[in-house]
Write a protein that holds these residues in place. Structure first.
Motif, mmCIF file in Angstrom:
data_model
loop_
_atom_site.group_PDB
_atom_site.id
_atom_site.type_symbol
_atom_site.label_atom_id
_atom_site.label_comp_id
_atom_site.label_asym_id
_atom_site.label_seq_id
_atom_site.Cartn_x
_atom_site.Cartn_y
_atom_site.Cartn_z
ATOM 1 N N TYR A 14 0.825 -1.206 0.000
ATOM 2 C CA TYR A 14 0.000 0.000 0.000
ATOM 3 C C TYR A 14 0.864 1.262 0.000
ATOM 4 O O TYR A 14 0.673 2.155 -0.820
ATOM 5 C CB TYR A 14 -0.936 -0.016 1.210
ATOM 6 N N TYR A 15 1.828 1.337 0.926
ATOM 7 C CA TYR A 15 2.670 2.526 0.997
ATOM 8 C C TYR A 15 3.615 2.623 -0.204
ATOM 9 O O TYR A 15 3.925 3.719 -0.672
ATOM 10 C CB TYR A 15 3.447 2.562 2.319
ATOM 11 N N LYS A 18 1.472 4.026 -3.012
ATOM 12 C CA LYS A 18 1.235 5.464 -2.815
ATOM 13 C C LYS A 18 2.469 6.278 -3.198
ATOM 14 O O LYS A 18 2.359 7.323 -3.839
ATOM 15 C CB LYS A 18 0.876 5.743 -1.340
ATOM 16 N N PHE A 19 3.645 5.798 -2.809
ATOM 17 C CA PHE A 19 4.884 6.504 -3.113
ATOM 18 C C PHE A 19 5.119 6.569 -4.619
ATOM 19 O O PHE A 19 5.424 7.626 -5.177
ATOM 20 C CB PHE A 19 6.063 5.810 -2.414
ATOM 21 N N ALA A 21 2.893 6.224 -6.985
ATOM 22 C CA ALA A 21 1.832 7.021 -7.613
ATOM 23 C C ALA A 21 2.158 8.510 -7.538
ATOM 24 O O ALA A 21 1.935 9.257 -8.492
ATOM 25 C CB ALA A 21 0.491 6.733 -6.941
ATOM 26 N N ARG A 22 2.715 8.944 -6.413
ATOM 27 C CA ARG A 22 3.088 10.357 -6.290
ATOM 28 C C ARG A 22 4.239 10.723 -7.217
ATOM 29 O O ARG A 22 4.346 11.857 -7.667
ATOM 30 C CB ARG A 22 3.456 10.687 -4.847
#
Length: 88
Positions: A14-15, A18-19, A21-22
């Motif tokens: 998950y993290y 997110k990383f 994707a940013r």
């Protein structure tokens, strides 16, 4: 122990997602905007070309885009017309 490993990997994934994707979101958004802009320019250019062709027609000149018999042919393929009336 297996449950903790599974939870750990889910949180890690998950993290990590997110990383990433940013990091890649601005690049992907830029590419999508460029693609949309190119399509819009192509459509606008096509419309502008058609308008120029139409404006090249002299005043009083008539242009027919369809064949004269096309409406009759399309009515035949529709079927029989039935008129219904309301009954009170």
């Amino acid at each position: 122990m297996g449950l903790l490993k599974t939870i750990f990997f889910i949180v890690l994934f998950y993290y990590g997602f997110k990383f990433l994707a940013r990091l890649f979101a601005p690049y992907l958004m830029k590419k999508a905007a460029e693609t949309i802009q190119k399509k819009a320019e192509q459509q606008f250019g096509g419309q502008q070309k058609q308008q120029q062709q139409k404006s090249s027609v002299k005043e009083g000149e008539t242009i027919i885009d369809k064949k004269p018999g096309s409406q009759q042919e399309s009515k035949k393929s529709v079927g029989e017309y039935v008129d219904f009336e309301e009954i009170d």
